[in-house]
Design an enzyme around this catalytic site. Structure first.
Site, PDB file in Angstrom:
ATOM      1  N   LYS A   1       5.229  -7.274  -4.217  1.00  0.00           N
ATOM      2  CA  LYS A   1       4.705  -5.903  -4.040  1.00  0.00           C
ATOM      3  C   LYS A   1       3.516  -5.714  -4.962  1.00  0.00           C
ATOM      4  O   LYS A   1       3.437  -6.335  -6.032  1.00  0.00           O
ATOM      5  CB  LYS A   1       5.782  -4.871  -4.395  1.00  0.00           C
TER       6      LYS A   1
ATOM      7  N   GLY B   1       9.159  13.365   5.490  1.00  0.00           N
ATOM      8  CA  GLY B   1       7.912  12.619   5.617  1.00  0.00           C
ATOM      9  C   GLY B   1       7.382  12.776   7.023  1.00  0.00           C
ATOM     10  O   GLY B   1       8.144  13.045   7.973  1.00  0.00           O
TER      11      GLY B   1
ATOM     12  N   GLY C   1       4.483  10.539   7.823  1.00  0.00           N
ATOM     13  CA  GLY C   1       3.453   9.505   7.808  1.00  0.00           C
ATOM     14  C   GLY C   1       3.762   8.459   8.853  1.00  0.00           C
ATOM     15  O   GLY C   1       4.419   8.732   9.864  1.00  0.00           O
ATOM     16  N   ASN C   2       3.322   7.246   8.603  1.00  0.00           N
ATOM     17  CA  ASN C   2       3.471   6.177   9.590  1.00  0.00           C
ATOM     18  C   ASN C   2       4.917   5.976  10.030  1.00  0.00           C
ATOM     19  O   ASN C   2       5.238   5.980  11.225  1.00  0.00           O
ATOM     20  CB  ASN C   2       2.889   4.877   9.001  1.00  0.00           C
TER      21      ASN C   2
HETATM   22  P1  NAD Z   1       2.676   7.409   4.492  1.00  0.00           P
HETATM   23  O1  NAD Z   1       1.784   7.527   3.317  1.00  0.00           O
HETATM   24  O2  NAD Z   1       2.089   7.136   5.836  1.00  0.00           O
HETATM   25  O3  NAD Z   1       3.546   8.760   4.649  1.00  0.00           O
HETATM   26  C1  NAD Z   1       4.257   9.318   3.598  1.00  0.00           C
HETATM   27  C2  NAD Z   1       4.717  10.691   4.055  1.00  0.00           C
HETATM   28  O4  NAD Z   1       5.555  11.256   3.042  1.00  0.00           O
HETATM   29  C3  NAD Z   1       3.570  11.698   4.274  1.00  0.00           C
HETATM   30  O5  NAD Z   1       3.853  12.472   5.412  1.00  0.00           O
HETATM   31  C4  NAD Z   1       3.652  12.574   3.039  1.00  0.00           C
HETATM   32  O6  NAD Z   1       3.152  13.891   3.263  1.00  0.00           O
HETATM   33  C5  NAD Z   1       5.154  12.594   2.801  1.00  0.00           C
HETATM   34  N1  NAD Z   1       5.534  13.003   1.456  1.00  0.00           N
HETATM   35  C6  NAD Z   1       5.039  12.575   0.278  1.00  0.00           C
HETATM   36  N2  NAD Z   1       5.677  13.192  -0.734  1.00  0.00           N
HETATM   37  C7  NAD Z   1       6.597  14.012  -0.167  1.00  0.00           C
HETATM   38  C8  NAD Z   1       7.570  14.908  -0.669  1.00  0.00           C
HETATM   39  N3  NAD Z   1       7.735  15.094  -1.971  1.00  0.00           N
HETATM   40  N4  NAD Z   1       8.335  15.600   0.218  1.00  0.00           N
HETATM   41  C9  NAD Z   1       8.170  15.423   1.553  1.00  0.00           C
HETATM   42  N5  NAD Z   1       7.277  14.591   2.087  1.00  0.00           N
HETATM   43  C10 NAD Z   1       6.505  13.900   1.237  1.00  0.00           C
HETATM   44  O7  NAD Z   1       3.775   6.330   4.109  1.00  0.00           O
HETATM   45  P2  NAD Z   1       4.660   5.442   5.085  1.00  0.00           P
HETATM   46  O8  NAD Z   1       3.940   4.178   5.344  1.00  0.00           O
HETATM   47  O9  NAD Z   1       5.154   6.260   6.213  1.00  0.00           O
HETATM   48  O10 NAD Z   1       5.871   5.070   4.092  1.00  0.00           O
HETATM   49  C11 NAD Z   1       6.929   5.976   3.855  1.00  0.00           C
HETATM   50  C12 NAD Z   1       8.038   5.252   3.126  1.00  0.00           C
HETATM   51  O11 NAD Z   1       8.459   4.137   3.922  1.00  0.00           O
HETATM   52  C13 NAD Z   1       7.684   4.668   1.763  1.00  0.00           C
HETATM   53  O12 NAD Z   1       8.836   4.669   0.954  1.00  0.00           O
HETATM   54  C14 NAD Z   1       7.311   3.228   2.103  1.00  0.00           C
HETATM   55  O13 NAD Z   1       7.454   2.356   1.003  1.00  0.00           O
HETATM   56  C15 NAD Z   1       8.358   2.946   3.151  1.00  0.00           C
HETATM   57  N6  NAD Z   1       8.018   1.831   4.038  1.00  0.00           N
HETATM   58  C16 NAD Z   1       6.870   1.833   4.761  1.00  0.00           C
HETATM   59  C17 NAD Z   1       6.607   0.773   5.612  1.00  0.00           C
HETATM   60  C18 NAD Z   1       5.404   0.755   6.507  1.00  0.00           C
HETATM   61  O14 NAD Z   1       5.267  -0.190   7.299  1.00  0.00           O
HETATM   62  N7  NAD Z   1       4.532   1.761   6.451  1.00  0.00           N
HETATM   63  C19 NAD Z   1       7.498  -0.309   5.681  1.00  0.00           C
HETATM   64  C20 NAD Z   1       8.673  -0.264   4.945  1.00  0.00           C
HETATM   65  C21 NAD Z   1       8.916   0.815   4.121  1.00  0.00           C
END
Ligand code: NAD
Length: 428
Positions: A107, A219, A221-222
């Site tokens: 990481k 959340g 996001g993605n």
């Molecule tokens: P992202 O940055 O696309 O989205 C994060 C989301 O969380 C956003 O909507 C943001 O507004 C929201 N957020 C942030 N702080 C917050 C809070 N205090 N309360 C409510 N919402 C909040 O990130 P992502 O890629 O969707 O990743 C989200 C999680 O999934 C992370 O823990 C990441 O490590 C994990 N993850 C992501 C992937 C991937 O492929 N993107 C893979 C495995 C794990």
């Protein structure tokens, strides 16, 4: 990025220790697996657009590479901490092992706020991070990918810097690339879809029809957006999603009892997954406080934002109606809250199983990049579904056979696989 006093690394180590003891792992293997094998800390000087130079702190941590090259995302976040990166690297090892792909755990992170940086400044930071770490990364050593606040654009700048330094085209150096530049079709959807493949399997085991269920997601996001989309396609109803509002510096929950229109919410979200509250209200949604996502009377909770979100302070606010928690985020449940969940009737799909779709598709991307031959999206998603379903079944069957909590069963499988590789290599 630890958002409160909980330390995710301590959490990750405590989870490991308890399973290592349960399976009687020998001391040397425990010593090797409870800490990262390699840590790189660096300072990255970046020329800012106003002519000044700013120095950013960056990390790359390789927890274990017995099963293959280290693999894991790189985060940009102002509250990034080395312990968060350590925990995430460790979880990557278990994640790759639970879905049985030939990769280890790594990481990266940079303490920065990309939202307050211009595109050019972000590009220089990406290139600087690669320059500092180039000796210790590579397609057969350690392969980065996007994570919180990094995306395909950042990955391509990093790849370009790496290829410029090594003097050859090596698209397998990084995953999460834009599709037209060696990325895999299906990668954008992979993590969120993977979460829902595991939810689908859990519902099947619990004998519940998806169309009779509702969900609340932390959340947007993605991960959350694609999980919400596929869950709705399966007939489920998403009634709440929460996200961070940068202007107010707090989180809100967007709620609609009859079910949210996910596509419409995506239209009014920015690229960081923040929903425009005003526009959401105009669409008939209510705006509740940031914690409200967890308190809804739904069947499924999907924390898909950050670590340390389900804690002893809020775990008792989870409705009695909740049957499944699918951990889309990494480490969303603190250890003490998890103690309470494991005594409850809630079926927990642990993070490193539920969100393994991302790394599984990253592995597919690596395979495609290394062979320079690219698959159709249907083929990618079919293979992803097969891997996620098989991993879920392995964990579920062990949990049922040995009467284990799902998280413990997943750990038993992963730790045994990694320990076996360590032994087969003759390290222990
Ligand atoms: P992202 O940055 O696309 O989205 C994060 C989301 O969380 C956003 O909507 C943001 O507004 C929201 N957020 C942030 N702080 C917050 C809070 N205090 N309360 C409510 N919402 C909040 O990130 P992502 O890629 O969707 O990743 C989200 C999680 O999934 C992370 O823990 C990441 O490590 C994990 N993850 C992501 C992937 C991937 O492929 N993107 C893979 C495995 C794990």
């Amino acid at each position: 990025m630890s958002v409160n006093s909980y330390n995710p690394y301590k959490n990750a180590q405590a989870q490991f220790d308890s399973v290592a003891e349960r399976i009687g792992l020998d001391k040397a293997t425990c010593d090797l697996l409870r800490e990262p094998m390699n840590e790189y800390h660096c300072l990255i000087p970046v020329k800012m657009d106003d002519g000044s130079t700013k120095v950013f702190k960056g990390y790359r941590i390789q927890h274990n590479n017995a099963r293959g090259a280290a693999k894991g995302g790189i985060r940009f976040h102002p509250q990034e901490t080395v312990d968060t990166v350590r925990a995430l690297a460790m979880w990557m090892t278990w994640k790759c092992a639970v879905v049985d792909i030939p990769l280890g755990g790594g990481k990266g992170g940079v303490i920065c706020d990309p939202r307050s940086m211009t595109e050019r400044e972000q590009e220089r930071l990406c290139r600087g991070w690669v320059r500092q770490l180039v000796k210790d990364m590579g397609p057969n050593i350690d392969v980065p990918a996007p994570d919180v606040m990094t995306n395909a654009k950042h990955m391509l700048w990093m790849l370009d810097e790496y290829e410029t330094i090594v003097g050859e085209r090596t698209p397998g150096f990084i995953t999460g690339k834009p599709v037209e530049m060696g990325g895999s079709l299906g990668r954008t959807e992979a993590t969120g879809f993977g979460v829902i493949y595991t939810v689908r399997e859990a519902l099947r085991e619990l004998n519940i029809k998806a169309e009779n269920t509702s969900a609340s997601i932390q959340g947007f996001g993605n991960v959350a957006q694609y999980a919400a989309k596929l869950y709705q396609e399966m007939g489920g109803k998403v009634v709440a999603v929460s996200c961070w509002n940068f202007k107010d510096e707090k989180a809100y929950t967007i709620f609609k009892k009859d079910g949210l229109d996910i596509e419409a919410l995506i239209e009014i979200s920015d690229s960081y997954g923040s929903i425009d509250n005003k526009k959401a209200q105009d669409m008939g949604c209510e705006t509740l406080n940031g914690d409200a996502w967890l308190e809804q009377e739904v069947d499924i909770l999907i924390p898909a934002a950050l670590e340390n979100q389900i804690t002893v302070n809020n775990v008792n606010k989870i409705s009695k109606q909740v049957k499944i928690i699918a951990e889309g985020a990494n480490g969303p449940t603190t250890e003490d809250a998890d103690e309470i969940l494991r005594e409850s009737d809630i079926f927990v799909i642990p993070d490193f199983l539920a969100n393994a779709g991302g790394v599984t598709c990253s592995y597919f991307e690596q395979v495609q990049s290394n062979t320079n031959y690219y698959w159709e999206k249907e083929e990618v998603l079919e293979k992803l579904d097969a891997k996620m379903t098989a991993a879920f079944k392995d964990v579920y069957e062990l949990a049922a056979k040995k009467d284990l909590y799902m998280r413990d069963a997943a750990y038993v499988i992963s730790i045994n696989r990694v320990a076996q590789s360590v032994k087969m290599r003759g390290w222990i």
